[in-house]
Design a protein around this motif. Structure first.
Motif, PDB file in Angstrom:
ATOM      1  N   LYS A 239      25.256 -45.820   3.645  1.00 48.62           N
ATOM      2  CA  LYS A 239      25.390 -44.373   3.376  1.00 48.62           C
ATOM      3  C   LYS A 239      24.221 -43.607   3.998  1.00 48.62           C
ATOM      4  O   LYS A 239      24.170 -42.387   3.926  1.00 48.62           O
ATOM      5  CB  LYS A 239      25.453 -44.118   1.860  1.00 48.62           C
ATOM      6  CG  LYS A 239      26.462 -44.979   1.104  1.00 48.62           C
ATOM      7  CD  LYS A 239      27.884 -44.796   1.591  1.00 48.62           C
ATOM      8  CE  LYS A 239      28.883 -45.670   0.850  1.00 48.62           C
ATOM      9  NZ  LYS A 239      28.765 -47.099   1.053  1.00 48.62           N
TER      10      LYS A 239
ATOM     11  N   ARG B 277      21.111 -42.962   3.210  1.00 49.36           N
ATOM     12  CA  ARG B 277      20.316 -42.007   2.430  1.00 49.36           C
ATOM     13  C   ARG B 277      18.828 -42.210   2.704  1.00 49.36           C
ATOM     14  O   ARG B 277      18.051 -41.270   2.699  1.00 49.36           O
ATOM     15  CB  ARG B 277      20.575 -42.178   0.924  1.00 49.36           C
ATOM     16  CG  ARG B 277      22.006 -41.915   0.480  1.00 49.36           C
ATOM     17  CD  ARG B 277      22.414 -40.490   0.715  1.00 49.36           C
ATOM     18  NE  ARG B 277      23.287 -40.341   1.884  1.00 49.36           N
ATOM     19  CZ  ARG B 277      23.799 -39.191   2.289  1.00 49.36           C
ATOM     20  NH1 ARG B 277      23.547 -38.078   1.628  1.00 49.36           N
ATOM     21  NH2 ARG B 277      24.554 -39.137   3.362  1.00 49.36           N
TER      22      ARG B 277
ATOM     23  N   ALA C  65      23.258 -40.739   9.400  1.00 50.05           N
ATOM     24  CA  ALA C  65      24.349 -39.918   8.849  1.00 50.05           C
ATOM     25  C   ALA C  65      24.635 -38.705   9.709  1.00 50.05           C
ATOM     26  O   ALA C  65      25.591 -37.965   9.467  1.00 50.05           O
ATOM     27  CB  ALA C  65      23.977 -39.484   7.432  1.00 50.05           C
TER      28      ALA C  65
ATOM     29  N   GLU D 280      28.173 -35.761  10.296  1.00 47.80           N
ATOM     30  CA  GLU D 280      28.047 -34.438   9.659  1.00 47.80           C
ATOM     31  C   GLU D 280      28.536 -33.302  10.549  1.00 47.80           C
ATOM     32  O   GLU D 280      28.901 -32.236  10.066  1.00 47.80           O
ATOM     33  CB  GLU D 280      26.584 -34.190   9.251  1.00 47.80           C
ATOM     34  CG  GLU D 280      26.208 -35.013   8.035  1.00 47.80           C
ATOM     35  CD  GLU D 280      24.794 -34.754   7.534  1.00 47.80           C
ATOM     36  OE1 GLU D 280      24.134 -33.848   8.073  1.00 47.80           O
ATOM     37  OE2 GLU D 280      24.368 -35.461   6.617  1.00 47.80           O
TER      38      GLU D 280
ATOM     39  N   ASP E  82      23.655 -45.599  -4.701  1.00 43.06           N
ATOM     40  CA  ASP E  82      24.153 -44.641  -3.698  1.00 43.06           C
ATOM     41  C   ASP E  82      25.457 -45.104  -3.057  1.00 43.06           C
ATOM     42  O   ASP E  82      26.312 -44.291  -2.710  1.00 43.06           O
ATOM     43  CB  ASP E  82      23.110 -44.448  -2.592  1.00 43.06           C
ATOM     44  CG  ASP E  82      21.987 -43.520  -3.031  1.00 43.06           C
ATOM     45  OD1 ASP E  82      22.130 -42.909  -4.104  1.00 43.06           O
ATOM     46  OD2 ASP E  82      20.977 -43.418  -2.301  1.00 43.06           O
ATOM     47  N   ASP E  83      25.586 -46.427  -2.882  1.00 49.08           N
ATOM     48  CA  ASP E  83      26.798 -46.948  -2.249  1.00 49.08           C
ATOM     49  C   ASP E  83      28.036 -46.648  -3.072  1.00 49.08           C
ATOM     50  O   ASP E  83      29.115 -46.415  -2.535  1.00 49.08           O
ATOM     51  CB  ASP E  83      26.660 -48.459  -2.015  1.00 49.08           C
ATOM     52  CG  ASP E  83      25.682 -48.772  -0.906  1.00 49.08           C
ATOM     53  OD1 ASP E  83      25.911 -48.302   0.221  1.00 49.08           O
ATOM     54  OD2 ASP E  83      24.672 -49.435  -1.179  1.00 49.08           O
TER      55      ASP E  83
ATOM     56  N   ARG F 112      28.026 -44.117  -5.501  1.00 55.71           N
ATOM     57  CA  ARG F 112      28.063 -42.667  -5.679  1.00 55.71           C
ATOM     58  C   ARG F 112      28.700 -41.987  -4.467  1.00 55.71           C
ATOM     59  O   ARG F 112      29.473 -41.057  -4.595  1.00 55.71           O
ATOM     60  CB  ARG F 112      26.625 -42.159  -5.887  1.00 55.71           C
ATOM     61  CG  ARG F 112      26.553 -40.760  -6.472  1.00 55.71           C
ATOM     62  CD  ARG F 112      25.092 -40.338  -6.667  1.00 55.71           C
ATOM     63  NE  ARG F 112      24.369 -41.237  -7.546  1.00 55.71           N
ATOM     64  CZ  ARG F 112      23.110 -41.634  -7.344  1.00 55.71           C
ATOM     65  NH1 ARG F 112      22.437 -41.222  -6.290  1.00 55.71           N
ATOM     66  NH2 ARG F 112      22.516 -42.454  -8.187  1.00 55.71           N
ATOM     67  N   TYR F 113      28.356 -42.437  -3.292  1.00 54.73           N
ATOM     68  CA  TYR F 113      28.826 -41.762  -2.077  1.00 54.73           C
ATOM     69  C   TYR F 113      29.909 -42.557  -1.353  1.00 54.73           C
ATOM     70  O   TYR F 113      30.029 -42.488  -0.138  1.00 54.73           O
ATOM     71  CB  TYR F 113      27.632 -41.519  -1.132  1.00 54.73           C
ATOM     72  CG  TYR F 113      26.524 -40.737  -1.782  1.00 54.73           C
ATOM     73  CD1 TYR F 113      26.777 -39.511  -2.411  1.00 54.73           C
ATOM     74  CD2 TYR F 113      25.226 -41.217  -1.800  1.00 54.73           C
ATOM     75  CE1 TYR F 113      25.766 -38.796  -3.026  1.00 54.73           C
ATOM     76  CE2 TYR F 113      24.199 -40.507  -2.410  1.00 54.73           C
ATOM     77  CZ  TYR F 113      24.477 -39.302  -3.023  1.00 54.73           C
ATOM     78  OH  TYR F 113      23.474 -38.594  -3.632  1.00 54.73           O
TER      79      TYR F 113
ATOM     80  N   ASP G 285      32.423 -39.646  -0.199  1.00 54.79           N
ATOM     81  CA  ASP G 285      31.832 -38.471   0.426  1.00 54.79           C
ATOM     82  C   ASP G 285      30.344 -38.405   0.070  1.00 54.79           C
ATOM     83  O   ASP G 285      29.954 -38.829  -1.018  1.00 54.79           O
ATOM     84  CB  ASP G 285      32.545 -37.201  -0.075  1.00 54.79           C
ATOM     85  CG  ASP G 285      32.331 -36.044   0.862  1.00 54.79           C
ATOM     86  OD1 ASP G 285      31.854 -36.288   1.987  1.00 54.79           O
ATOM     87  OD2 ASP G 285      32.613 -34.895   0.462  1.00 54.79           O
ATOM     88  N   ALA G 286      29.579 -37.891   0.990  1.00 51.27           N
ATOM     89  CA  ALA G 286      28.146 -37.794   0.720  1.00 51.27           C
ATOM     90  C   ALA G 286      27.647 -36.422   1.147  1.00 51.27           C
ATOM     91  O   ALA G 286      28.158 -35.858   2.120  1.00 51.27           O
ATOM     92  CB  ALA G 286      27.414 -38.881   1.494  1.00 51.27           C
ATOM     93  N   PRO G 287      26.672 -35.867   0.432  1.00 47.17           N
ATOM     94  CA  PRO G 287      26.150 -34.547   0.842  1.00 47.17           C
ATOM     95  C   PRO G 287      25.414 -34.651   2.180  1.00 47.17           C
ATOM     96  O   PRO G 287      24.883 -35.711   2.520  1.00 47.17           O
ATOM     97  CB  PRO G 287      25.181 -34.190  -0.290  1.00 47.17           C
ATOM     98  CG  PRO G 287      24.825 -35.469  -0.943  1.00 47.17           C
ATOM     99  CD  PRO G 287      25.975 -36.394  -0.741  1.00 47.17           C
TER     100      PRO G 287
END
Lengths: 529, 343
Positions: free
Chosen positions: B29, B31, B37, B41, B170-171, B173-174, B177-179
């Motif tokens: 992800k 982060r 990333a 984006e 995080d894996d 959570r996102y 989709d990730a912010p």
């Protein structure tokens, strides 16, 4: 092309599709083309060797076959006018002629194997010997090409020639068909070493798509990949550390190496065999099983009847038996009986044949003293067990309840497993002196207290060890189930359960397999032999 | 028979979904290494940009689109990622031109020093985020190191499967989709690690840029020409031997720019004029600019873009202005937050 490469998976998918789409009479031709295509990835030089092996075997077998036919025709034509003794004499002369042809074939094929595989080893030893006598010059050791799977296909081809000589099989008239028998790609890399009488007819016969056989084959392939990628290749990481830093990993770590290597070679070799037999099964071809639950063996002899069965039977049929009954051995038998008495004398030729067979078995595995010592140690254990058999029998008779109990059986199996594992560790260290020192360290170095820390320095983290343990447990459970029943046959009638297992296996391979970037793509261990 | 087929179809569907989920779970992800990333984006903001900045870390850490908008009304985006090789920049540009036709494309020339694939990890960071197209396929084929396989890009599960034993919160959570980690492709660094001594560059025997790299630069120029986009070359300021810009390379680029009538700006000798202070404007001892240095460079370069390249001021476009004002707010919020964290 590695069995574990994406390219090979794609190759298989295309082959399966084409195999069942082409006209059935073209299937064997397609298999031949696929086999040569597969082998071409090992290098065009290798392709030349397999082609020449096939060509020479074709000519030799045809010559012997012609001899058989001529003999039969001649005897038919002259049956009335020939005396029994005359016929016998004629047959012996013809047999001698065929034997000369066979000998030529064997010298040719084994000669190629000997030159390519053992020249370096022989010269190294010769140089060492000359050095010991003060010679200053040494022979340069050439770096010769060792074609992939040559030990396997040469053995399979020589077996074919001997069978033709013995009239146990008929020589192939079509050279392309013989080429397929020699080069059939699933077994080219690591066996099994098939007999012409078992395999040839199946290879050339047309095969309709059989859903049951195909599904069963695919399941077996998957199971093979699980063993190879999840277990064997994961252990490889730790094995490298244990072997490359052998001096730092002594005592209890040698025992760990023995256990790990036993699991690795079992998963690697039986996994490879599952893939091989599974591919053949999906093509409608049944290959001989090469393993029969070897780790449940209660003696070394039993172990060798269950481990690499086709190699063992090759040595038994083509080396041990002919050697035991050959004329010089018969003379030796008579002589030893006369000099040493019947009891000891009758053992001499058998023991000599056993020693020679195991020496050659060791040599077949590799050009190195470790392999020779490995073979001879196996031989020693078998012969000593044989000599002690009367004692064992007495013990069994005096304690029937104990010796027939479940616990005693397990004790025997564990004892055999550890003994075979110990001898097998000669494979790992590749140095006889070092191996013996490492064995000695199990008695002299007490480092059990350090074990829990040291085990985490072998390149595997906790998750890896857990995956390994679970993987080995699954492998053991499946082995114990398949010892009693045909698991895949039973699963076929339960499609939902079958898919659950299939899916779990696939996910386990994809997630927990030691493959791809970050892992070394490793050959199967038996490819090296 | 029918029942068996139905079971097989259901099983294959279920297995595909499960494998899809597992793949989404194990792919990184990014982060902790946010540069991985950046490529993906872009698609959320694709379209409506007048300038696209293309290149490696020297672009995504040196050019601040929010400042370009605030100061000059330039709508821009940075399509950069870690060690983005020139052919990756070329295919990213080709990809971007499917979504928009900017007035200018600015390419940072540092990546021209590489003529062969470098690192699997950076390849994945740059390429994985691209949407599937012929550009992505070609970028993969041009970038793969010896250990890599195309199939691994097709099914990232095969590449990242070993992460299954190394998953973080995080894996999960996102997973879908990730912010965003960047501000229109700009990756903010608020730390300060001053460059205390001037380092001497290592000697290189051959100061010639690789032919492959120059070929891709030419392809990029031709692509821009075909699409009616102006190509501008830049070299971001740096003061570290690790990323030294050699005189031989400079000469080659100057010659190329002259020959092809392309504008080229080397900001290294202009640091004083831009106002870059290497004791406060770098977060890694002169290798890259921090946000303070990047803002100064953006203001300086924005002025050039407006004056010499007639890049439009779009602040009168209400819809675009609303979008950019939101992005500007987000930029300052992140800056404040990061500065707070630094303290």
């Amino acid at each position: 092309m590695l069995f574990t490469s994406y390219g090979f998976i794609a190759f298989l998918a295309v082959l399966f599709l084409a195999y069942y789409l082409v006209l059935r009479k073209w299937q064997w031709g397609l298999l031949l083309a696929a086999s040569y295509f597969f082998y071409a990835f090992a290098g065009l030089d290798c392709l030349i060797f397999i082609f020449l092996t096939t060509a020479s075997a074709y000519v030799i077998a045809r010559l012997m076959d012609r001899g058989h036919r001529k003999e039969a025709e001649f005897l038919d034509q002259h049956r009335a006018e020939m005396e029994k003794e005359e016929r016998k004499k004629y047959k012996a002369t013809q047999k001698k002629k065929r034997f000369r042809i066979l000998l030529l074939g064997l010298v040719l094929l084994f000669g190629v194997l000997a030159v390519l595989k053992y020249t370096g080893f022989a010269l190294l030893n010769l140089n060492a010997l000359l050095g010991a006598f003060g010679a200053e010059k040494a022979f340069s050791v050439p770096d010769l090409l060792l074609p992939m799977g040559i030990s396997f296909y040469i053995f399979q081809t020589t077996g074919y020639l001997i069978d033709v000589y013995r009239a146990k099989t008929v020589a192939e008239k079509n050279p392309a068909r013989l080429a397929l028998f020699v080069s059939f790609f699933p077994q080219l890399v690591q066996g099994p070493i098939s007999r012409h009488s078992d395999l040839a007819a199946q290879l050339y016969a047309p095969h309709d798509f059989d859903r049951r056989g195909f599904t069963s084959g695919i399941q077996r392939i998957l199971w093979g990949y699980f063993k190879k990628l999840v277990i064997a290749d994961r252990i490889l990481v730790a094995m490298r550390v244990l072997v490359e830093s052998a001096e730092s990993y002594r005592g209890v770590y040698v025992l760990l190496l023995i256990l790990l290597y036993s699991a690795q070679i079992y998963a690697d070799f039986t996994g490879g065999m599952d893939i091989t037999i599974g591919i053949a099964e999906s093509l409608g071809i049944r290959l001989k099983e090469n393993f029969k639950h070897p780790f449940s063996s209660k003696s070394t002899k039993e172990y060798w009847n269950r481990w690499h069965i086709t190699m063992g039977s090759w040595f038994t049929d083509y080396v041990f038996y002919p050697l035991s009954v050959c004329r010089p051995m018969m003379k030796l038998s008579t002589f030893s009986r006369r000099v040493l008495g019947a009891k000891i004398g009758k053992r001499i030729p058998v023991y000599l044949a056993t020693v020679v067979t195991w020496f050659l078995t060791g040599l077949w595995h590799g050009a190195g003293w470790n392999f020779i010592v490995w073979g001879l140690l196996n031989c020693l254990v078998i012969l000593v067990s044989q000599e002690l058999e009367p004692l064992y029998a007495k013990f069994r008779k005096s304690a029937p309840r104990l010796t027939s109990s479940w616990g005693y059986g397990k004790f025997m199996a564990v004892r055999t497993f550890l003994l075979m594992g110990l001898i097998r560790s000669l494979d790992c260290y590749r140095d006889v002196g070092l191996t013996f020192r490492q064995w000695g360290s199990m008695l002299t170095v007490w480092n059990v207290g350090d074990f829990s820390r040291g085990v985490m320095t072998l390149g595997l983290d906790l998750a890896d060890w857990i995956i390994l343990l679970v993987g080995c447990l699954v492998m053991a459970v499946v082995a114990s189930i398949t010892a009693k029943t045909d698991l895949r046959e039973r699963l076929y009638d339960k499609p939902i359960l079958s898919w659950v297992i299939f899916g779990t296996l696939l996910i386990a391979i994809l997630l927990f397999g030691a493959y791809g970037v970050g892992y070394d793509a490793s050959q199967f261990i038996y490819n090296q032999f | 028979m029918k029942k068996r087929i139905l079971i097989a179809v259901c099983a294959i569907l279920l297995l595909s979904v499960l494998l899809g989920l597992l793949q989404a779970l194990v792919v990184p992800k990014y982060r902790e290494n946010p540069e991985g990333a950046l490529t993906e984006e872009y698609y959320a903001q694709a379209g409506g940009h007048d300038v696209l900045f293309i290149g490696d870390c020297e672009v995504y850490e040196s050019i601040v689109p929010a400042i370009l908008w605030e100061e000059y009304g330039i709508s821009s985006y940075v399509r950069g990622s870690g060690q983005q090789l020139v052919w990756q920049s070329y295919y990213l540009l080709e990809d971007s031109l499917r979504y928009e036709k900017p007035q200018a494309v600015v390419f940072n020339v540092l990546a021209l020093k590489y003529g062969t694939p470098q690192s699997e990890a950076f390849n994945r960071m740059t390429i994985d985020g691209m949407k599937w197209s012929s550009s992505k396929v070609n970028s993969i084929r041009a970038s793969m190191t010896e250990e890599e396989s195309f199939v691994d890009y097709l099914f990232p599960l095969l590449r990242f499967h070993s992460r299954i034993t190394d998953l973080s919160a995080d894996d999960f959570r996102y997973i879908f989709d990730a912010p965003a980690v960047s501000q229109s492709g700009y990756l903010m660094q608020t730390g300060i690690a001053p460059m205390t001594e001037v380092q001497r560059p290592p000697r290189t025997l051959d100061e010639t840029l690789p032919e492959t790299a120059m070929d891709y630069l030419e392809k990029m120029r031709v692509l821009c020409e075909k699409n009616g986009v102006e190509l501008i070359l830049m070299k971001a300021p740096t003061n570290s031997w690790a990323y030294w810009w050699y005189d031989g390379w400079e000469e080659q680029i100057v010659d190329y720019a002259e020959e092809k009538q392309v504008s080229y700006y080397n900001f290294i000798p202009l640091c004083d004029e831009i106002g870059i202070d290497w004791t406060t404007d770098t977060y890694d001892e002169g290798v890259h600019l921090n946000v303070y240095g990047a803002e100064k460079l953006s203001k300086y370069f924005g002025n050039i873009l407006v004056k010499d390249h007639a890049i439009s001021d779009r602040r009168s476009d209400a819809e675009l202005a609303a979008r950019w004002n939101a992005l500007l707010c987000s930029y300052y919020e992140q800056k404040k937050e990061k500065e707070g964290a630094e303290e």
